[in-house]
Design an enzyme around this catalytic site. Structure first.
Site, PDB file in Angstrom:
ATOM      1  N   ARG A  15       0.759  -1.183  -0.068  1.00  0.00           N
ATOM      2  CA  ARG A  15      -0.061  -0.044   0.018  1.00  0.00           C
ATOM      3  C   ARG A  15       0.966   1.325  -0.088  1.00  0.00           C
ATOM      4  NH1 ARG A  15      -3.462  -2.091   5.067  1.00  0.00           N
ATOM      5  NH2 ARG A  15      -1.700  -3.573   5.244  1.00  0.00           N
ATOM      6  N   LYS A  22       9.272  -1.217   3.082  1.00  0.00           N
ATOM      7  CA  LYS A  22       8.077  -0.346   3.749  1.00  0.00           C
ATOM      8  C   LYS A  22       8.801   0.222   4.901  1.00  0.00           C
ATOM      9  CE  LYS A  22       4.381  -1.757   6.204  1.00  0.00           C
ATOM     10  NZ  LYS A  22       2.960  -1.772   6.465  1.00  0.00           N
ATOM     11  N   GLN A  73      12.850 -14.476   5.935  1.00  0.00           N
ATOM     12  CA  GLN A  73      11.635 -14.939   5.777  1.00  0.00           C
ATOM     13  C   GLN A  73      11.719 -14.809   4.034  1.00  0.00           C
ATOM     14  OE1 GLN A  73       8.042 -12.715   6.719  1.00  0.00           O
ATOM     15  NE2 GLN A  73       6.750 -14.483   6.668  1.00  0.00           N
ATOM     16  N   GLY A  78       2.785 -14.310   5.926  1.00  0.00           N
ATOM     17  CA  GLY A  78       1.976 -13.566   6.877  1.00  0.00           C
ATOM     18  C   GLY A  78       2.841 -13.392   8.291  1.00  0.00           C
ATOM     19  N   TYR A 363      33.524  33.386  -1.328  1.00  0.00           N
ATOM     20  CA  TYR A 363      33.872  32.169  -0.979  1.00  0.00           C
ATOM     21  C   TYR A 363      34.984  31.970  -0.281  1.00  0.00           C
ATOM     22  CZ  TYR A 363      35.412  27.106  -1.600  1.00  0.00           C
ATOM     23  OH  TYR A 363      35.653  26.016  -1.216  1.00  0.00           O
ATOM     24  N   ARG A 437      46.449  45.070  -9.950  1.00  0.00           N
ATOM     25  CA  ARG A 437      45.688  45.546 -11.265  1.00  0.00           C
ATOM     26  C   ARG A 437      46.252  46.491 -11.973  1.00  0.00           C
ATOM     27  NH1 ARG A 437      43.180  49.800  -8.162  1.00  0.00           N
ATOM     28  NH2 ARG A 437      42.441  48.795  -6.216  1.00  0.00           N
TER      29      ARG A 437
HETATM   30  C1  UD1 Z   1      -1.520  -6.427  11.377  1.00  0.00           C
HETATM   31  C2  UD1 Z   1      -2.260  -7.257  12.406  1.00  0.00           C
HETATM   32  C3  UD1 Z   1      -3.442  -6.594  12.899  1.00  0.00           C
HETATM   33  C4  UD1 Z   1      -2.920  -5.269  13.511  1.00  0.00           C
HETATM   34  C5  UD1 Z   1      -2.011  -4.534  12.601  1.00  0.00           C
HETATM   35  C6  UD1 Z   1      -1.534  -3.214  13.343  1.00  0.00           C
HETATM   36  C7  UD1 Z   1      -1.743  -9.761  11.599  1.00  0.00           C
HETATM   37  C8  UD1 Z   1      -2.408 -10.940  11.046  1.00  0.00           C
HETATM   38  N1  UD1 Z   1      -2.669  -8.341  11.516  1.00  0.00           N
HETATM   39  O1  UD1 Z   1      -2.216  -6.128  10.128  1.00  0.00           O
HETATM   40  O2  UD1 Z   1      -4.151  -7.506  13.732  1.00  0.00           O
HETATM   41  O3  UD1 Z   1      -4.053  -4.589  13.783  1.00  0.00           O
HETATM   42  O4  UD1 Z   1      -1.121  -5.149  12.046  1.00  0.00           O
HETATM   43  O5  UD1 Z   1      -0.685  -2.436  12.716  1.00  0.00           O
HETATM   44  O6  UD1 Z   1      -0.664  -9.698  12.252  1.00  0.00           O
HETATM   45  N2  UD1 Z   1       5.285  -8.695   8.108  1.00  0.00           N
HETATM   46  C9  UD1 Z   1       6.528  -9.844   7.860  1.00  0.00           C
HETATM   47  N3  UD1 Z   1       6.123 -10.838   7.308  1.00  0.00           N
HETATM   48  C10 UD1 Z   1       5.028 -11.220   6.480  1.00  0.00           C
HETATM   49  C11 UD1 Z   1       3.856 -10.370   6.800  1.00  0.00           C
HETATM   50  C12 UD1 Z   1       4.155  -9.230   7.478  1.00  0.00           C
HETATM   51  O7  UD1 Z   1       7.491  -9.586   8.355  1.00  0.00           O
HETATM   52  O8  UD1 Z   1       4.768 -12.458   5.931  1.00  0.00           O
HETATM   53  C13 UD1 Z   1       5.653  -7.736   8.874  1.00  0.00           C
HETATM   54  C14 UD1 Z   1       5.357  -6.269   7.978  1.00  0.00           C
HETATM   55  O9  UD1 Z   1       6.682  -5.927   7.468  1.00  0.00           O
HETATM   56  C15 UD1 Z   1       4.965  -5.297   8.887  1.00  0.00           C
HETATM   57  C16 UD1 Z   1       4.240  -6.347   9.999  1.00  0.00           C
HETATM   58  O10 UD1 Z   1       4.596  -7.527   9.765  1.00  0.00           O
HETATM   59  O11 UD1 Z   1       6.094  -4.723   9.406  1.00  0.00           O
HETATM   60  C17 UD1 Z   1       2.701  -6.193   9.996  1.00  0.00           C
HETATM   61  O12 UD1 Z   1       2.282  -6.472   8.512  1.00  0.00           O
HETATM   62  P1  UD1 Z   1       1.136  -5.910   7.722  1.00  0.00           P
HETATM   63  O13 UD1 Z   1       0.867  -6.434   6.437  1.00  0.00           O
HETATM   64  O14 UD1 Z   1       1.374  -4.347   7.873  1.00  0.00           O
HETATM   65  O15 UD1 Z   1      -0.053  -6.235   8.843  1.00  0.00           O
HETATM   66  P2  UD1 Z   1      -1.267  -5.675   8.793  1.00  0.00           P
HETATM   67  O16 UD1 Z   1      -2.449  -5.759   7.743  1.00  0.00           O
HETATM   68  O17 UD1 Z   1      -1.302  -4.103   9.024  1.00  0.00           O
HETATM   69 MG    MG Z   2       0.420  -2.857   8.923  1.00  0.00          MG
END
Ligand code: UD1
Ligand code: MG
Length: 455
Positions: A15, A22, A73, A78, A363, A437
């Site tokens: 996003r 990010k 990862q 997730g 300068y 000069r």
């Molecule tokens: C997540 C939470 C949500 C919470 C919100 C708060 C989950 C499933 N959801 O949603 O409940 O309200 O944050 O801001 O946890 N990341 C990884 N590996 C992945 C996916 C994400 O390291 O496979 C890291 C991202 O870099 C980021 C963080 O986890 O720093 C959160 O990921 P993001 O995709 O922003 O989760 P949200 O949809 O915001």
């Molecule tokens: Mg988030």
């Protein structure tokens, strides 16, 4: 209880609509992830893991030499999957504090409170009540007990009306991390392994889950798009402005100052609008900064004033110094007390002695200047021969006439005067007038050219 910290920072952040990972987007001049790491330091973790994936090399490079252990990862399946990658590394028995790399303004005190509130519970989660809960996981309760966190996309219409949301920060009791995290699956609307499912699993095991509520929603707001990043930048700016005013600084407008580093201030400091402070800046008692100045890594001595539109980088200014308007003070500039640098003057690697003046359009580079020197308008130290840099030495009490060039290496001895418009290539002797000069002549039989008439 020894603590392991795991910051999840592997996501792309779709996003953000950016090629940059990010967590490397900058807030107040520091990557988002750096803010989180800095806040965690106070907890003195035994282990400090960061899960990286998208742009892993770039993230590792940006965060190098800070004692962080990077866990890769490879596929981002997730937040729960991200935690699973840490399992083999975690020190057995340590409580694990999980944070998100995209929740940058979290404060150490809030984390310490979360740690305190866990008690015997398997999990302590940090919740908050945002103005708009859209996109956040909702915290489900049965009376006082927390029973689950449901992601926005998995929420029923009724669950979507819940106000209490998950911040992404949770503490997991050391003895149940491996087992609870090992059990996560991806049976949900996004086919992702959710960290948030730990709650339901713990509850199913008859364990207690407690939630602590963050008082300040801004502190735990996540960054998922440019709008949220700009909003947090404004929050950060307001915090810094507030802290400066608490130290007695007079800000012309607290909404128009950006502190992107460490700004230390004395008493009775005044700062006009649109100034930016980067790196480490110290403003001593009574310093006044005019509008639209950018100051980086510098010390400004007592009672000095920086006039509008001035840029200062890596410099040391003594007491009662006046710089600008429209001056550019570059690295290695060192001004003694009472120095005056005026408009459209550039300095670099220049030591300028007490009370010396460089008032207009000059300068001064690679120069050692004594005290009580007056540099006329338009004077240039010609420090570069096309291959190498050379030094100019200007001793105490020298007067340089306007529009002169001092071709380095060259020395202007004590109390010497240089006639205006001179090009000086050799030592100018002490106390003498040196001019280079052509003599002024007036041509007697000269006539103004006349415009040709068209035939
Ligand atoms: C997540 C939470 C949500 C919470 C919100 C708060 C989950 C499933 N959801 O949603 O409940 O309200 O944050 O801001 O946890 N990341 C990884 N590996 C992945 C996916 C994400 O390291 O496979 C890291 C991202 O870099 C980021 C963080 O986890 O720093 C959160 O990921 P993001 O995709 O922003 O989760 P949200 O949809 O915001
Ligand atoms: Mg988030």
């Amino acid at each position: 209880m020894p603590l392991s910290i795991a910051i999840l920072a592997a996501g792309l952040g779709t996003r953000m609509k950016s090629a940059r990972p990010k967590v490397l987007h900058s807030l107040a001049g520091r990557p988002l992830l750096q803010h989180v790491v800095d806040s965690c330091r106070a907890l003195e973790p035994e282990q400090f893991l960061v899960v990286i994936g998208h742009g892993a090399d770039a993230v590792e490079r940006a965060m190098t030499e800070q004692g962080l252990v990077f866990v890769e990862q490879v596929e981002q399946l997730g937040t729960g999957h991200a935690l699973q990658q840490c399992l083999p590394q975690l020190a057995p028995g340590n409580d694990v504090l999980v944070l998100f790399g995209d929740v940058p303004l979290i404060r150490a005190e809030t984390l310490a409170q979360l740690i305190d509130c866990r008690g015997d519970a398997a999990l302590a989660i940090l919740g908050f009540e945002p103005d708009d809960p859209f996109g956040y996981g909702r915290i489900l309760r049965d009376g006082d007990s927390v029973v689950a966190i449901v992601e926005e996309k998995d929420c029923t219409a009724e669950q979507k009306t819940l106000r209490e949301c998950f911040t992404g920060i949770m503490l997991i009791r050391g003895d149940c991390v491996q087992e609870l995290a090992g059990r996560l699956d991806n049976d949900n609307a996004q086919n992702e392994y959710y960290l948030t499912d730990l709650v339901a699993h713990a509850v199913a095991d008859g364990e207690q889950v407690v939630a602590s509520l963050a008082g300040d929603a801004d502190e735990v707001a996540g960054v998922n798009n440019q709008q949220q990043l700009a909003a947090l930048e404004a929050v950060y700016r307001a915090r810094q402005a507030d802290s400066l005013m608490s130290h007695g600084v007079k800000l012309a407008d607290p909404a128009r100052i950006d502190v992107r580093g460490d700004l230390r201030v004395g008493r009775d400091v005044e700062i006009d609008v649109n100034c930016v402070f980067e790196g480490s800046v110290t403003l001593a008692d009574g310093v006044r900064i005019g509008a639209n100045c950018v100051l980086r890594d510098c010390i400004v001595g007592e009672g000095s004033q920086i006039l509008p539109m001035t840029s200062i980088d890596d410099a040391r200014l003594g007491r009662g110094v006046s710089i600008g308007p429209y001056a550019r003070i570059r690295p290695g500039t060192d001004c003694a007390d009472g120095v005056k640098i005026g408009n459209f003057v550039e300095t670099k690697q220049a030591q300028i002695g007490q009370g010396s003046k460089v008032n207009h359009l000059s300068y001064v580079g690679d120069t050692e200047m004594g005290s009580g020197v007056n540099i006329g308008a338009g004077t240039i130290t010609c420090n570069y021969d096309g291959a190498n840099k050379h030094r100019t030495v200007i001793e105490d009490g020298v007067f340089i006439g306007s529009d002169s060039q001092l071709v380095a290496p060259v020395r202007i001895e004590k109390d010497a005067t240089i006639g205006a418009g001179s090009t000086i290539t050799k030592t100018a002797p002490a106390g003498k007038l040196t001019v280079s000069r052509a003599r002024q002549v007036t041509i007697g039989d000269w006539a103004k050219p006349k415009k040709k008439q068209d035939a």
